[in-house]
Design a protein around this motif. Structure first.
Motif, PDB file in Angstrom:
ATOM      1  N   ARG A  66     -27.582 -56.953 -72.983  1.00 48.32           N
ATOM      2  CA  ARG A  66     -27.019 -56.614 -71.896  1.00 48.32           C
ATOM      3  C   ARG A  66     -28.104 -56.131 -71.011  1.00 48.32           C
ATOM      4  NH1 ARG A  66     -24.722 -57.680 -67.837  1.00 48.32           N
ATOM      5  NH2 ARG A  66     -23.848 -56.288 -66.532  1.00 48.32           N
ATOM      6  N   ARG A  67     -29.069 -55.579 -71.141  1.00 53.53           N
ATOM      7  CA  ARG A  67     -29.987 -55.113 -70.220  1.00 53.53           C
ATOM      8  C   ARG A  67     -30.942 -56.545 -69.864  1.00 53.53           C
ATOM      9  NH1 ARG A  67     -32.605 -49.432 -71.968  1.00 53.53           N
ATOM     10  NH2 ARG A  67     -30.934 -48.107 -71.498  1.00 53.53           N
ATOM     11  N   THR A  68     -30.972 -57.472 -70.714  1.00 54.03           N
ATOM     12  CA  THR A  68     -31.856 -58.629 -70.380  1.00 54.03           C
ATOM     13  C   THR A  68     -31.044 -59.391 -69.225  1.00 54.03           C
ATOM     14  OG1 THR A  68     -32.435 -58.943 -72.507  1.00 54.03           O
ATOM     15  CG2 THR A  68     -32.550 -60.919 -71.270  1.00 54.03           C
ATOM     16  N   GLU A  69     -29.722 -59.147 -69.298  1.00 51.30           N
ATOM     17  CA  GLU A  69     -28.818 -59.861 -68.393  1.00 51.30           C
ATOM     18  C   GLU A  69     -29.180 -59.242 -67.017  1.00 51.30           C
ATOM     19  OE1 GLU A  69     -25.207 -61.291 -71.173  1.00 51.30           O
ATOM     20  OE2 GLU A  69     -24.963 -59.387 -69.977  1.00 51.30           O
ATOM     21  N   ILE A  70     -29.004 -57.859 -67.151  1.00 58.32           N
ATOM     22  CA  ILE A  70     -29.228 -56.884 -65.814  1.00 58.32           C
ATOM     23  C   ILE A  70     -30.795 -57.118 -65.101  1.00 58.32           C
ATOM     24  CG2 ILE A  70     -29.220 -54.598 -64.810  1.00 58.32           C
ATOM     25  CD1 ILE A  70     -27.337 -54.003 -67.024  1.00 58.32           C
ATOM     26  N   HIS A  71     -31.810 -57.260 -66.335  1.00 59.89           N
ATOM     27  CA  HIS A  71     -33.304 -57.323 -65.688  1.00 59.89           C
ATOM     28  C   HIS A  71     -33.271 -58.648 -65.042  1.00 59.89           C
ATOM     29  CE1 HIS A  71     -34.495 -53.767 -68.942  1.00 59.89           C
ATOM     30  NE2 HIS A  71     -33.519 -53.448 -67.948  1.00 59.89           N
ATOM     31  N   ALA A  72     -32.697 -59.666 -65.669  1.00 62.18           N
ATOM     32  CA  ALA A  72     -33.196 -61.120 -65.254  1.00 62.18           C
ATOM     33  C   ALA A  72     -32.686 -61.277 -63.660  1.00 62.18           C
ATOM     34  CB  ALA A  72     -32.455 -62.245 -66.042  1.00 62.18           C
ATOM     35  N   GLU A  73     -31.734 -60.227 -63.303  1.00 64.80           N
ATOM     36  CA  GLU A  73     -31.267 -60.313 -61.898  1.00 64.80           C
ATOM     37  C   GLU A  73     -31.898 -59.578 -61.013  1.00 64.80           C
ATOM     38  OE1 GLU A  73     -29.098 -62.739 -60.775  1.00 64.80           O
ATOM     39  OE2 GLU A  73     -29.242 -63.408 -62.858  1.00 64.80           O
ATOM     40  N   SER A  74     -32.857 -58.442 -61.563  1.00 63.36           N
ATOM     41  CA  SER A  74     -33.393 -57.405 -60.752  1.00 63.36           C
ATOM     42  C   SER A  74     -34.467 -57.845 -59.884  1.00 63.36           C
ATOM     43  CB  SER A  74     -33.767 -56.181 -61.926  1.00 63.36           C
ATOM     44  OG  SER A  74     -34.970 -56.752 -62.532  1.00 63.36           O
ATOM     45  N   SER A  75     -34.801 -57.078 -58.627  1.00 64.19           N
ATOM     46  CA  SER A  75     -35.931 -57.236 -58.180  1.00 64.19           C
ATOM     47  C   SER A  75     -37.241 -56.695 -58.965  1.00 64.19           C
ATOM     48  CB  SER A  75     -36.123 -56.253 -56.787  1.00 64.19           C
ATOM     49  OG  SER A  75     -34.890 -56.047 -56.297  1.00 64.19           O
ATOM     50  N   PHE A  76     -37.023 -55.785 -59.571  1.00 55.48           N
ATOM     51  CA  PHE A  76     -37.985 -55.161 -60.698  1.00 55.48           C
ATOM     52  C   PHE A  76     -38.868 -56.064 -61.319  1.00 55.48           C
ATOM     53  CE2 PHE A  76     -39.734 -52.998 -64.518  1.00 55.48           C
ATOM     54  CZ  PHE A  76     -40.066 -51.661 -64.225  1.00 55.48           C
ATOM     55  N   TYR A  77     -38.098 -57.071 -61.879  1.00 52.98           N
ATOM     56  CA  TYR A  77     -38.740 -58.093 -62.640  1.00 52.98           C
ATOM     57  C   TYR A  77     -39.051 -59.308 -61.883  1.00 52.98           C
ATOM     58  CZ  TYR A  77     -38.576 -55.731 -67.239  1.00 52.98           C
ATOM     59  OH  TYR A  77     -38.918 -54.837 -68.309  1.00 52.98           O
ATOM     60  N   ASN A  78     -38.438 -59.344 -60.653  1.00 56.83           N
ATOM     61  CA  ASN A  78     -38.804 -60.481 -59.682  1.00 56.83           C
ATOM     62  C   ASN A  78     -39.015 -61.939 -60.407  1.00 56.83           C
ATOM     63  OD1 ASN A  78     -39.242 -61.857 -57.658  1.00 56.83           O
ATOM     64  ND2 ASN A  78     -41.479 -60.970 -57.186  1.00 56.83           N
ATOM     65  N   VAL A  79     -37.947 -62.278 -61.008  1.00 60.20           N
ATOM     66  CA  VAL A  79     -38.026 -63.841 -61.851  1.00 60.20           C
ATOM     67  C   VAL A  79     -38.405 -64.828 -60.645  1.00 60.20           C
ATOM     68  CG1 VAL A  79     -36.615 -65.353 -63.089  1.00 60.20           C
ATOM     69  CG2 VAL A  79     -36.416 -63.002 -63.608  1.00 60.20           C
ATOM     70  N   THR A  80     -38.093 -64.704 -59.573  1.00 63.21           N
ATOM     71  CA  THR A  80     -38.115 -65.717 -58.502  1.00 63.21           C
ATOM     72  C   THR A  80     -39.722 -65.840 -58.422  1.00 63.21           C
ATOM     73  OG1 THR A  80     -36.002 -65.214 -57.578  1.00 63.21           O
ATOM     74  CG2 THR A  80     -37.432 -66.612 -56.245  1.00 63.21           C
ATOM     75  N   TYR A  83     -33.587 -48.961 -66.389  1.00 64.60           N
ATOM     76  CA  TYR A  83     -34.639 -48.603 -65.588  1.00 64.60           C
ATOM     77  C   TYR A  83     -34.901 -49.544 -64.189  1.00 64.60           C
ATOM     78  CZ  TYR A  83     -37.245 -51.807 -68.740  1.00 64.60           C
ATOM     79  OH  TYR A  83     -37.402 -52.887 -69.341  1.00 64.60           O
ATOM     80  N   THR A  84     -33.890 -50.729 -64.402  1.00 58.32           N
ATOM     81  CA  THR A  84     -33.905 -51.415 -63.040  1.00 58.32           C
ATOM     82  C   THR A  84     -33.188 -50.927 -61.811  1.00 58.32           C
ATOM     83  OG1 THR A  84     -32.529 -52.886 -64.043  1.00 58.32           O
ATOM     84  CG2 THR A  84     -34.961 -53.631 -64.252  1.00 58.32           C
ATOM     85  N   GLU A  85     -33.632 -51.355 -60.693  1.00 56.71           N
ATOM     86  CA  GLU A  85     -32.762 -50.678 -59.552  1.00 56.71           C
ATOM     87  C   GLU A  85     -31.465 -51.177 -59.434  1.00 56.71           C
ATOM     88  OE1 GLU A  85     -34.837 -53.460 -59.374  1.00 56.71           O
ATOM     89  OE2 GLU A  85     -33.273 -54.761 -58.365  1.00 56.71           O
ATOM     90  N   ASN A  86     -30.802 -52.299 -60.206  1.00 54.13           N
ATOM     91  CA  ASN A  86     -29.697 -52.795 -59.920  1.00 54.13           C
ATOM     92  C   ASN A  86     -28.689 -52.291 -61.341  1.00 54.13           C
ATOM     93  OD1 ASN A  86     -31.221 -54.133 -62.060  1.00 54.13           O
ATOM     94  ND2 ASN A  86     -30.211 -56.152 -61.722  1.00 54.13           N
TER      95      ASN A  86
END
Ligand SMILES: C[S@@+](CC[C@H](N)C(=O)[O-])C[C@H]1O[C@@H](n2cnc3c(N)ncnc32)[C@H](O)[C@@H]1O
Length: 256
Positions: free
Chosen positions: A13-27, A179-182
């Motif tokens: 579940r955290r991976t789904e959240i993290h992949a959308e976060s600015s914290f990890y900035n996938v873009t 821990y991600t902002e989202n």
């Protein structure tokens, strides 16, 4: 083994959240940014043409950043969602890396290769009940002369957050948002353990590795805990009595 199921569910579940976060900035990563920090870049040195095993690689951003530097990378993680996402990002960025879904402690049952380097970083040890098997997996995964590199959050900070310093060998069951902002209000059930620095060093020494570097750092490159202040660009510190507390340690251990 119950903890593996609980943590796997949480990290899926955290991976789904993290992949959308600015914290990890996938873009930014897809556009070419590296997700590596100066501590591990300086410690790892030149990785070009090195075979590198990345333990607890999450959804592969650091693994693929290492592949961009020319390493031949194999990433390992417990979360199938994270491994699927890592493979998807490898395809998107046209980077070559192999990803394995496995408990790190059982890795040798599915991968018997030996590597030039093993790397693991930032929030990895607390998910493991004991480090004897972990250190043996690392030693068995290294070629002779190969190096293990660890960059980890310092237990001093965990103690200040109310956790014990020493491994009590009974797990903490908690429900916590990530821990991600989202992360919002959503919490995941997690199971963790405390690991003192002597437990880490002794496990590596007992596995036959020689510790050649050990450093402590007074900042985190991530704004991922309560109460941190960005005291200079990209450096997040916890200030107590006007002094920073240790936030990270890093080490190099070599297989003779
Ligand atoms: C905090 S993340 C690591 C951070 C990583 N450096 C990053 O930000 O990209 C911890 C990772 O450990 C993985 N993990 C937890 N328990 C594990 C286990 N027993 N075996 C393998 N991976 C595990 C989780 O799935 C998660 O991806």
């Amino acid at each position: 083994m119950e903890h593996l199921e609980i943590n796997q569910r949480a990290w899926d579940r955290r991976t789904e959240i993290h992949a959308e976060s600015s914290f990890y900035n996938v873009t930014g990563f897809i556009k070419g940014d590296s997700t590596l920090n100066s501590i591990e870049i300086n410690q790892l040195g030149d990785v070009k043409d090195k075979s590198l095993l990345h333990l607890q690689c999450h959804f592969g951003l650091d693994s693929l950043s290492l592949a961009r530097l020319g390493a031949s990378v194999t990433g390992v993680d417990l979360s199938a969602v994270a491994i699927n996402k890592a493979n998807e990002l490898a395809l998107t960025t046209n980077l070559n890396a192999t990803f394995i879904c496995s408990d790190v402690l059982q890795l040798r049952q599915v991968d018997n290769q030996q590597y030039d380097m093993v790397f693991s970083s930032y929030g990895v040890l607390c998910w493991l009940p004991e480090l004897t098997t972990w250190a043996k997996v690392i030693a068995d995964s290294l070629k002779s002369g190969g190096q293990f590199h660890l960059v980890e959050f310092h237990p001093f900070h965990d103690v200040m957050a109310g956790y014990p310093y020493f491994n009590t060998h009974s797990p903490f069951h908690e429900s916590e948002s990530t821990y991600t902002e989202n992360s919002g209000d959503e919490e995941q059930n997690i199971v963790t353990w405390a690991h003192s620095i002597s437990e880490v060093l002794t496990a590596l020494i007992d596995a036959g590795l020689v510790i050649s570097q050990f450093n402590e750092h007074d900042y985190s490159p991530y704004d991922c805990f309560d109460g941190l202040q960005e005291t200079s660009s990209g450096k997040f510190q916890l200030i107590q009595n006007n002094e920073p507390v240790p936030m990270l340690y890093s080490l190099v251990a070599t297989k003779p």
